[in-house]
Design a protein around this motif. Structure first.
Motif, PDB file in Angstrom:
ATOM      1  N   THR A  78       2.623  66.424  28.712  1.00 30.13           N
ATOM      2  CA  THR A  78       1.804  66.033  29.054  1.00 30.13           C
ATOM      3  C   THR A  78       0.922  65.990  30.313  1.00 30.13           C
ATOM      4  O   THR A  78       1.652  65.227  30.821  1.00 30.13           O
ATOM      5  CB  THR A  78       1.791  64.037  28.466  1.00 30.13           C
ATOM      6  OG1 THR A  78       1.586  64.337  26.779  1.00 30.13           O
ATOM      7  CG2 THR A  78       0.480  63.669  28.456  1.00 30.13           C
ATOM      8  N   GLY A 487       1.368  71.293  17.475  1.00 29.21           N
ATOM      9  CA  GLY A 487       1.463  70.112  18.603  1.00 29.21           C
ATOM     10  C   GLY A 487       1.650  69.206  18.600  1.00 29.21           C
ATOM     11  O   GLY A 487       1.211  68.376  17.247  1.00 29.21           O
ATOM     12  N   GLN A 499      -5.588  68.831  18.402  1.00 27.38           N
ATOM     13  CA  GLN A 499      -4.201  68.751  17.452  1.00 27.38           C
ATOM     14  C   GLN A 499      -4.102  70.977  18.162  1.00 27.38           C
ATOM     15  O   GLN A 499      -5.152  70.699  16.799  1.00 27.38           O
ATOM     16  CB  GLN A 499      -3.583  68.843  16.542  1.00 27.38           C
ATOM     17  CG  GLN A 499      -1.975  69.285  16.198  1.00 27.38           C
ATOM     18  CD  GLN A 499      -1.721  69.253  14.454  1.00 27.38           C
ATOM     19  OE1 GLN A 499      -2.442  68.888  13.626  1.00 27.38           O
ATOM     20  NE2 GLN A 499      -0.437  68.794  14.330  1.00 27.38           N
ATOM     21  N   GLY A 500      -2.841  70.912  18.627  1.00 28.07           N
ATOM     22  CA  GLY A 500      -3.273  72.490  18.706  1.00 28.07           C
ATOM     23  C   GLY A 500      -1.844  73.137  17.466  1.00 28.07           C
ATOM     24  O   GLY A 500      -1.251  71.951  16.791  1.00 28.07           O
ATOM     25  N   LEU A 506      -6.712  75.773  18.995  1.00 29.00           N
ATOM     26  CA  LEU A 506      -6.413  74.395  19.368  1.00 29.00           C
ATOM     27  C   LEU A 506      -7.900  74.227  18.072  1.00 29.00           C
ATOM     28  O   LEU A 506      -9.174  74.642  17.996  1.00 29.00           O
ATOM     29  CB  LEU A 506      -6.787  74.397  20.797  1.00 29.00           C
ATOM     30  CG  LEU A 506      -7.151  72.833  21.466  1.00 29.00           C
ATOM     31  CD1 LEU A 506      -6.061  71.619  21.188  1.00 29.00           C
ATOM     32  CD2 LEU A 506      -7.822  72.663  22.419  1.00 29.00           C
ATOM     33  N   VAL A 526       1.341  76.675  20.268  1.00 30.00           N
ATOM     34  CA  VAL A 526       0.933  74.739  20.770  1.00 30.00           C
ATOM     35  C   VAL A 526       1.749  74.001  20.058  1.00 30.00           C
ATOM     36  O   VAL A 526       1.705  73.459  18.900  1.00 30.00           O
ATOM     37  CB  VAL A 526      -0.355  74.357  21.023  1.00 30.00           C
ATOM     38  CG1 VAL A 526      -0.396  73.042  21.755  1.00 30.00           C
ATOM     39  CG2 VAL A 526      -0.912  75.569  20.959  1.00 30.00           C
ATOM     40  N   PRO A 529       1.277  68.109  23.247  1.00 28.27           N
ATOM     41  CA  PRO A 529      -0.335  67.371  22.581  1.00 28.27           C
ATOM     42  C   PRO A 529      -1.350  67.432  24.010  1.00 28.27           C
ATOM     43  O   PRO A 529      -1.499  67.687  25.267  1.00 28.27           O
ATOM     44  CB  PRO A 529       0.552  65.726  23.091  1.00 28.27           C
ATOM     45  CG  PRO A 529       1.478  65.649  24.063  1.00 28.27           C
ATOM     46  CD  PRO A 529       2.110  67.272  23.848  1.00 28.27           C
ATOM     47  N   PRO A 530      -2.997  67.359  23.750  1.00 33.81           N
ATOM     48  CA  PRO A 530      -3.506  66.934  24.398  1.00 33.81           C
ATOM     49  C   PRO A 530      -3.986  66.126  25.003  1.00 33.81           C
ATOM     50  O   PRO A 530      -3.460  64.723  24.668  1.00 33.81           O
ATOM     51  CB  PRO A 530      -5.447  68.153  23.443  1.00 33.81           C
ATOM     52  CG  PRO A 530      -4.485  68.073  22.155  1.00 33.81           C
ATOM     53  CD  PRO A 530      -3.043  67.739  22.034  1.00 33.81           C
ATOM     54  N   LEU A 543      -4.835  70.974  27.875  1.00 38.31           N
ATOM     55  CA  LEU A 543      -4.035  71.561  27.342  1.00 38.31           C
ATOM     56  C   LEU A 543      -2.884  72.150  27.289  1.00 38.31           C
ATOM     57  O   LEU A 543      -3.403  73.149  28.532  1.00 38.31           O
ATOM     58  CB  LEU A 543      -4.806  71.956  25.781  1.00 38.31           C
ATOM     59  CG  LEU A 543      -3.169  72.271  25.058  1.00 38.31           C
ATOM     60  CD1 LEU A 543      -2.538  71.305  24.383  1.00 38.31           C
ATOM     61  CD2 LEU A 543      -3.706  73.347  23.884  1.00 38.31           C
ATOM     62  N   ALA A 545      -0.158  74.551  26.624  1.00 34.07           N
ATOM     63  CA  ALA A 545      -0.092  75.972  25.688  1.00 34.07           C
ATOM     64  C   ALA A 545       1.278  76.454  26.303  1.00 34.07           C
ATOM     65  O   ALA A 545       1.195  77.542  26.955  1.00 34.07           O
ATOM     66  CB  ALA A 545      -0.886  77.185  25.264  1.00 34.07           C
TER      67      ALA A 545
END
Length: 725
Positions: A78, A487, A499-500, A506, A526, A529-530, A543, A545
């Motif tokens: 994160t 994700g 959400q990925g 994404l 992914v 979390p974004p 994000l 990834a």
């Protein structure tokens, strides 16, 4: 007012750290344009009020900039955003700082975690993020250190060893800082350790307190809460540590001055071995409230008494104020591995409500007064001596992937998993210095070379994004995804949920209906979390990834259930009308599945299958089917040569690449059993390929004298050039 202006205006921290910058008041209140802590604010809601990117405008979202990363393992970080700078961690516990508007790298820090530390982890060499306080950042390293970094330069200011380096401890979670104390937990319960969290002075690094989550041997427990816990354990539970590692979730309520920690599974998993099959085994699988200044125990709530399925309570903890039965309640919410969603009074630990959010067969429900699960007797496999196909399995109905809560929609968004696991007691179990020490036969449910069985397993293994109403205890909407290991989640004031996923996209959904409104192909699975932030009036979504984590390694063929996935590790940042483009990822041809003829025995295959499940599958996949991150051993040339395989597995010829010696765990004869099992499995799958009409590629010629060199090259060839495997 922008977050940069707020932070720049600080002359001293509100909590007395004496240093300008991030403090407890800023983290508690949140700065709209910044992302100051792992869950953005102490309540861990992962909700941002920013709304420039919303349901009407999200269709214009495009890539603003990206940065390739120099590691090619799972990316679970994160990011933090402070004063216009974005800070991330990567696999192998590296740290990078970038200008959050332009993407220019400002500095990098490598704690130089040795490759040999990788064997201590259950679930990839990942790192989930940083903590910030004053002008410092705090990093937990995979090999167990806590590092304070200067936020402007990335230079280390102090380093503390938080674990016994002779034991299989790891750190993958993000620290938190509360009242000038950096709090960090650890992992390792699958391998055999005793869990705890420790607080260190944010300025000096001096240890302030340590809170053990399970008791020591009788007579060694001084604290009352540990003496109370001791009564719930039996036998020589302390011999293998007991488990209870607090490896991920924390939350803090400044008003109540309570720090909440999530506690993990038992060590071994099998309670029949760990505690003679008796007792609740406190404080395994519990949420525990403690005082952040002293580490004093206040209350606990146990989600899975007598834990025996790897049902941790280390999943996201979210704090919110809800109206329940016409009255306002200060609640704590969690959707742990065991499949039930809990709403708990966060002041007292009293159970309010709970209901399963995915199909569950190990229990029929929760006692409405106490929240204690009503167990299915068949689930205690060590008592029945029979295999129990548990749903959810050890991967959990919800794992570490953070969920989010929208105070506008009053919904919790859960990245859920529908997956089972066969539990069968390991009747000949003895603790070993490496590999899983679960007391469960990890090979019992190995995927057979049967297309029908594989299809049925794949059909039953799915992911879901669930919008859960915590008051009504029911789903408002669901999105079904083709595989688990999708994700973590971000909710925003623009009415969106980001959400990925494992399909390398994404996605933005409408937070009230789950309708897909936007998607972007990120070229890799992914799991992270974004987040979102704002600079100069422009909102960004960021994000990290990169495919990886336990579901990309251990589940074998199921790790590719949604389609083949490669690791392409990047930091991606989006904005409205972004015009940047991703470079094409490096294409790597799959190595041939063309093993030598199997010349071993059925007995070797049986013995080798058991040992592969226990010692190898955590990295190299169920039934020796690689998951696309580490080498697929069925396709590795060195497996063809007896001497080369011994040099690698027994002698540690590739230790620099993370493949350490197993001489303290496996004899040469046992190593050969594993090799014969892999060759047998490769031939089975080659036969399946032939039946399906897929022509095998020609195998490379590898002279025996060059086999070890070839093995090293195979590892390197399966990683992106220039990236650390």
């Amino acid at each position: 007012m922008s977050g940069a202006l707020i932070l720049a205006g600080c002359t001293a921290s509100a909590d007395g750290s004496g240093e300008a910058g991030v403090d407890g008041q800023l983290i508690a209140q949140g700065v709209d344009s910044e992302w100051l802590s792992y869950g953005r604010t102490y309540d861990e809601q992962r909700y941002s009020p920013l709304d420039q990117i919303n349901r009407e405008t999200v269709g214009k979202l495009g890539l603003a900039w990206s940065q390739d990363l120099d590691t090619s393992r799972g990316q679970e970080s994160t990011p933090l955003v402070i004063d216009g700078v974005i800070y991330i961690t990567t696999a192998w516990s590296k740290v990078r700082a970038y200008d959050a508007k332009t993407g220019k790298q400002l500095w990098g820090y490598d704690p130089e975690v040795p490759g040999s530390a990788g064997v201590k982890g259950c679930c990839d060499v990942v790192n989930r993020g940083l903590a910030a306080w004053g002008g410092k950042l705090y990093l937990g390293t995979f090999d167990g250190r806590l590092v304070a970094l200067d936020r402007k330069t990335g230079k280390p200011l102090w380093i503390k060893e938080t674990v016994d380096p002779t034991k299989p401890y790891t750190i993958t979670g993000a620290p938190r800082v509360v009242k000038g104390k950096v709090v960090i937990g650890n992992g390792g319960a699958e391998m055999g350790v005793r869990g705890y969290v420790t607080a260190y002075d944010a300025e000096t690094g001096e240890q302030a307190w340590r809170f053990y989550t399970v008791p020591d041997a009788p007579g060694k427990n001084e604290a009352k809460y540990l003496k109370d816990a001791e009564k719930t354990w039996h036998g020589e539970y302390w011999a293998e540590g007991g488990g209870g590692t607090a490896w991920d979730s924390m939350a803090y309520d400044p008003e109540l001055d309570l720090l909440y920690i999530g506690v993990g599974n038992g060590s071994p998993w099998n309670q029949g071995i760990r505690s003679e099959g008796k007792g609740d085994n406190l404080y395994l699988s519990s949420i525990v409230a403690i005082r952040p200044e002293t580490g004093e125990y206040v209350w606990h709530f146990q989600t899975t008494p007598g834990e025996t399925w790897d049902f941790t309570a280390t999943q996201s903890i979210i704090l919110a104020d809800l109206e329940i039965e016409g009255k306002p309640r200060k609640v704590l919410m969690q959707a742990p591995k065991n499949g039930f969603f809990y709403v708990i009074d966060r002041e007292t630990g009293q159970f309010i409500s709970g209901k399963n959010f995915v199909p569950v067969n190990w229990a029929t429900g929760l006692d409405p007064k106490t929240g204690r699960p009503i167990e299915n007797p068949e689930a205690r496999y060590y008592k029945t001596g029979k295999m129990f196909i548990g749903s959810p399995g050890a991967g959990g109905a919800h794992s570490w992937h953070p969920m989010a809560y929208s105070p506008k929609d009053k919904l919790v968004y859960i990245p859920a998993q529908l997956a089972s696991l066969p539990y069968f007691p390991d009747k000949d179990w003895k603790a070993k210095p490496k590999g899983f020490n679960t007391g469960v036969d990890m090979s019992a449910g190995a995927m057979p070379a049967d297309p029908a069985v594989r299809k049925a397993a794949a059909d039953a293994t799915k992911g879901e994004l669930i919008a859960w109403d915590p008051v009504a205890q029911k789903a408002r909407w669901k999105v079904t995804l083709p595989s688990v290991n999708n994700g973590g989640v971000l909710a925003t004031g623009g009415g969106l949920v980001f959400q990925g996923n494992m399909k390398s996209n994404l996605v933005a959904y409408a937070s009230d209906t789950g309708k897909e409104l936007w998607s972007y192909p990120v070229q890799t699975g992914v799991v992270a979390p974004p987040i979102t932030y704002e600079i100069d009036g422009t909102q960004y979504v960021a994000l990290v990834a990169g495919w990886g984590g336990i579901w990309a390694l251990a589940p074998g063929i199921l790790s590719q259930d949604g389609g083949p996935v490669r690791n392409v590790s990047r930091l991606l940042v989006f904005k409205l009308d972004g015009k940047a483009k991703l470079s094409e990822p490096l294409t790597l041809d799959e190595l041939p599945l063309d093993p030598p003829p199997f010349a071993g025995t059925k007995e070797q295959v049986a013995r080798g299958g058991y040992r592969f499940g226990r010692f190898c599958s955590t990295c190299h996949g169920d039934a020796a089917i690689g998951g696309g991150v580490l080498p697929d051993l069925r396709r590795s040339g060195f497996v063809q040569d007896h001497d080369a395989f011994q040099q690698v597995v027994h002698d540690g010829a590739l230790e620099d690449l993370g493949m350490v010696s197993f001489a303290d765990t496996l004899t040469p004869e046992e190593v050969e059993d594993v090799r014969q099992y892999i060759i047998h499995r490769a031939n089975e799958d080659k036969a399946l390929e032939a039946k399906s009409g897929k022509a095998p590629k020609a195998a490379p010629s590898v002279p025996a004298s060059e086999a070890t060199k070839a093995a090293a090259q195979i590892v390197k060839d399966q990683q992106a050039t220039g990236r650390r495997p």
